[in-house]
Design an enzyme around this catalytic site. Sequence first.
Site, PDB file in Angstrom:
ATOM      1  N   HIS A 385      35.898  35.470  35.319  1.00 16.81           N
ATOM      2  CA  HIS A 385      34.977  36.394  35.995  1.00 16.81           C
ATOM      3  C   HIS A 385      33.680  35.689  36.367  1.00 16.81           C
ATOM      4  O   HIS A 385      32.597  36.032  35.890  1.00 16.81           O
ATOM      5  CB  HIS A 385      34.711  37.611  35.107  1.00 16.81           C
ATOM      6  CG  HIS A 385      35.892  38.511  34.951  1.00 16.81           C
ATOM      7  ND1 HIS A 385      36.729  38.461  33.849  1.00 16.81           N
ATOM      8  CD2 HIS A 385      36.401  39.478  35.769  1.00 16.81           C
ATOM      9  CE1 HIS A 385      37.688  39.362  33.981  1.00 16.81           C
ATOM     10  NE2 HIS A 385      37.514  39.993  35.141  1.00 16.81           N
ATOM     11  N   HIS A 389      35.473  33.731  41.448  1.00 19.83           N
ATOM     12  CA  HIS A 389      36.239  34.975  41.515  1.00 19.83           C
ATOM     13  C   HIS A 389      35.555  35.966  42.454  1.00 19.83           C
ATOM     14  O   HIS A 389      36.225  36.655  43.242  1.00 19.83           O
ATOM     15  CB  HIS A 389      36.358  35.577  40.108  1.00 19.83           C
ATOM     16  CG  HIS A 389      36.929  36.966  40.080  1.00 19.83           C
ATOM     17  ND1 HIS A 389      38.237  37.245  40.385  1.00 19.83           N
ATOM     18  CD2 HIS A 389      36.343  38.167  39.787  1.00 19.83           C
ATOM     19  CE1 HIS A 389      38.459  38.553  40.277  1.00 19.83           C
ATOM     20  NE2 HIS A 389      37.319  39.133  39.924  1.00 19.83           N
ATOM     21  N   HIS A 425      30.900  42.857  42.508  1.00 15.87           N
ATOM     22  CA  HIS A 425      31.734  43.758  41.698  1.00 15.87           C
ATOM     23  C   HIS A 425      31.881  43.341  40.243  1.00 15.87           C
ATOM     24  O   HIS A 425      32.179  44.180  39.387  1.00 15.87           O
ATOM     25  CB  HIS A 425      33.124  43.906  42.340  1.00 15.87           C
ATOM     26  CG  HIS A 425      34.071  42.797  42.005  1.00 15.87           C
ATOM     27  ND1 HIS A 425      34.017  41.560  42.608  1.00 15.87           N
ATOM     28  CD2 HIS A 425      35.101  42.735  41.104  1.00 15.87           C
ATOM     29  CE1 HIS A 425      34.974  40.791  42.109  1.00 15.87           C
ATOM     30  NE2 HIS A 425      35.641  41.477  41.204  1.00 15.87           N
ATOM     31  N   ASP A 426      31.693  42.077  39.912  1.00 12.92           N
ATOM     32  CA  ASP A 426      31.769  41.631  38.512  1.00 12.92           C
ATOM     33  C   ASP A 426      30.472  40.960  38.071  1.00 12.92           C
ATOM     34  O   ASP A 426      30.470  40.125  37.163  1.00 12.92           O
ATOM     35  CB  ASP A 426      32.949  40.664  38.321  1.00 12.92           C
ATOM     36  CG  ASP A 426      34.244  41.388  37.995  1.00 12.92           C
ATOM     37  OD1 ASP A 426      34.178  42.489  37.411  1.00 12.92           O
ATOM     38  OD2 ASP A 426      35.322  40.863  38.330  1.00 12.92           O
ATOM     39  N   ASP A 537      41.043  42.698  43.479  1.00 15.76           N
ATOM     40  CA  ASP A 537      40.582  42.251  42.164  1.00 15.76           C
ATOM     41  C   ASP A 537      41.721  41.658  41.346  1.00 15.76           C
ATOM     42  O   ASP A 537      41.473  40.891  40.400  1.00 15.76           O
ATOM     43  CB  ASP A 537      39.953  43.432  41.426  1.00 15.76           C
ATOM     44  CG  ASP A 537      39.035  42.997  40.299  1.00 15.76           C
ATOM     45  OD1 ASP A 537      38.504  41.869  40.359  1.00 15.76           O
ATOM     46  OD2 ASP A 537      38.841  43.787  39.359  1.00 15.76           O
ATOM     47  N   GLN A 588      51.924  36.833  31.942  1.00 16.31           N
ATOM     48  CA  GLN A 588      51.758  36.840  33.389  1.00 16.31           C
ATOM     49  C   GLN A 588      52.886  37.593  34.091  1.00 16.31           C
ATOM     50  O   GLN A 588      52.646  38.389  34.999  1.00 16.31           O
ATOM     51  CB  GLN A 588      51.682  35.400  33.906  1.00 16.31           C
ATOM     52  CG  GLN A 588      50.397  34.681  33.545  1.00 16.31           C
ATOM     53  CD  GLN A 588      49.184  35.316  34.196  1.00 16.31           C
ATOM     54  OE1 GLN A 588      49.145  35.513  35.394  1.00 16.31           O
ATOM     55  NE2 GLN A 588      48.193  35.649  33.379  1.00 16.31           N
ATOM     56  N   PHE A 591      52.549  41.404  33.523  1.00 10.09           N
ATOM     57  CA  PHE A 591      51.418  41.955  34.272  1.00 10.09           C
ATOM     58  C   PHE A 591      51.773  42.121  35.750  1.00 10.09           C
ATOM     59  O   PHE A 591      51.474  43.143  36.363  1.00 10.09           O
ATOM     60  CB  PHE A 591      50.202  41.042  34.120  1.00 10.09           C
ATOM     61  CG  PHE A 591      48.995  41.494  34.893  1.00 10.09           C
ATOM     62  CD1 PHE A 591      48.290  42.616  34.507  1.00 10.09           C
ATOM     63  CD2 PHE A 591      48.562  40.793  36.008  1.00 10.09           C
ATOM     64  CE1 PHE A 591      47.168  43.047  35.217  1.00 10.09           C
ATOM     65  CE2 PHE A 591      47.453  41.202  36.726  1.00 10.09           C
ATOM     66  CZ  PHE A 591      46.748  42.337  36.325  1.00 10.09           C
TER      67      PHE A 591
END
Length: 672
Positions: A385, A389, A425-426, A537, A588, A591
């Site tokens: 993050h 990113h 956004h982060d 995202d 991974q 997800f």
Amino acid sequence: ARGRVGPSGQQDGEGEDLETEKAPNVVRLETACAKVFGKRPYESLNTFERVRVQVASWFEIPVVDISIITMVLIYSVAIFFDLGVEGNDCDDTTFTWEEQYSNEYMKWIDLVFLSLFMLELTVKSFAYGHKYFKSSVTMFDTTIVVVSFVFTVISVTSDNQSSTIVRVLRLGRIIRVLLILNKLNKSREGLKKMKYKKLEGGVEAPVYKVIALLQDMAVRSESAADKRHLDWIIDVIGSDRLYTAVFNASAVGGGNLDSETTEWLNSQYAIKEKQATRGSVLDPTKKRNSIAPSSTPEDIRTAHYGLVNITPAQERQLDQIMENVHKWDFSCFELFEASEGMPLAPLVLAIFKRHNLFDHFRVQPHHLAKAMTRVQAGYCYVPYHNRIHAADVTQTLYSLLMCDTVGSHVNEIDLFSAILAAAVHDYGHPGFNNPYHVKNRLEVAITYNDVSVLENMHIARAWRILTDPEHNILGNLKSDDFNTVRSNMITMILGTDMSGHFDELARFMTKTTSNGFDEQSPENTKMILKMALHVCDVSNPAKSPDLCIPWAARVMEEFFMQGDKEKEVGNSVSPFMDRETTVVEKCQGGFIKIIVTPLYEAWHAFAKSDQSNVAVENCKMNQEAWMNGPEGRIETWLKDKGLTKESPIITKHGADAMAQTDFQPVRLRRRS
């Protein structure tokens, strides 16, 4: 508990499994029984009536629907091919060799398909009885099938090619066209129902079943008024307007409600006044062009990308990179290197210049550059993050917004707010997730009442920078535009909270499959922008392996950092965050399978763009590689590229945010 026997005779747990397996059959049987015998329960039927219900239940099976639709489509191809080779002179009773060849085969093709349609008609007549013929559409379909079948039998059994027979056969062709058009219309209704089932994936929501049942009722309804009412209900549910209150002043006080009372209602209770669309900004000819690039590369270069002491060579390199800023597999790692660790300001300035947003909203380029430089500095020095990113999500969002379907809902102010939302956004993300902050009662969790903790923090802190008097990039906006930007940014950034993923996905899928996005409105635009940022995202698995794998290495390292911290403070380690036991491939692959692929399939169902199609294919490819490929995918990729885990693409995150004087990091201090 497993050994206890319930009323049904099965052990607890086993009975639940059996009930789950039998549920679809029970539902189909109950639906068929209601259609054939109304309110009469299945248990009260005699043997013959039960057989009819069993037969009717076959038509509730999706495979049967698919088979009928496939049969209609194949027959339609044959019909239109036959029409293509048919002679044009209707008075000429002689056939060309192409017509004779076509007719010879079409007689038997007609006989096969019409026999199948007759079989379908016979079976449905047996199952539904006289109710089946109450609909005028069904009666028309039945008449066409029977007449077509009779003409086909005449054609097959008669060797007489007299002018009368020829004209009868040509009349048969016309009737066959009417038949196929009617069948195609019914197939379209069937496909519309099945879209809900197709998009469900691993996500289940009652709304899918509700809309499917309503659609089935609408298709089979014999009343035109009932059809209209059911279509309206489907539209309201599908467009997510079921609980949207609309204030109708004419219904209160004879329509003489004063302006002060109306303003009070709107300000205190957020009741919306009745409005259909966004007005003139949604003019189709203007809407798409409003976000089309309006600047040349030469114009973009004049902004100098917001970098201090930029060299000509560096500027040329950035020029080449920005030529591909709209493409899906744009590499923000290359931008990071070319900008010497400062990717966010050049990217945002290039997009603003590309669409002439500086002039449109009276934003000074040097103010935007300074604001983005400060935002960039506020991204922490963490593996995932970080500022790279932020740039990656911003560019990916820009790529999605450039497709025609999305662009038809987005104007300049939407693009303006969306790019800023993605960029911040982060902001200030410390590398630990929301549950960690809530569990440890950290100050930021207390501040935001344990609800979307980090997302609220991101927008609140970033907003102060964007509106700082030294470089207030929102200061020249009109009041309505300012409110739109703030509302859009808050909605989009709060929408990145993964705890709401499945609920938001269900809403978006429902609206897409019910054609709820056909109408252009502020509410639709906001939902699209919210989903777009959420999609971006988690976009790394939707990119090529050369982008997916380094991001996977980064996010896993950040997971492991949280796991190490949880061990340090005495917490139980969160799933997939223990570096000693976690299988990266399982994490991974799972997800992508459960979260990312269904998300991108839903987005593609809406956008239908080249980018979304490539994204879905990349998701499936990366999912397969993680789940079924050999272990050590990250290590293998690094070796093939001649890299190591210490290479910059894995380890470089930007400047150390803790050293920035204008940024206060989230304090990892427990509050009592």
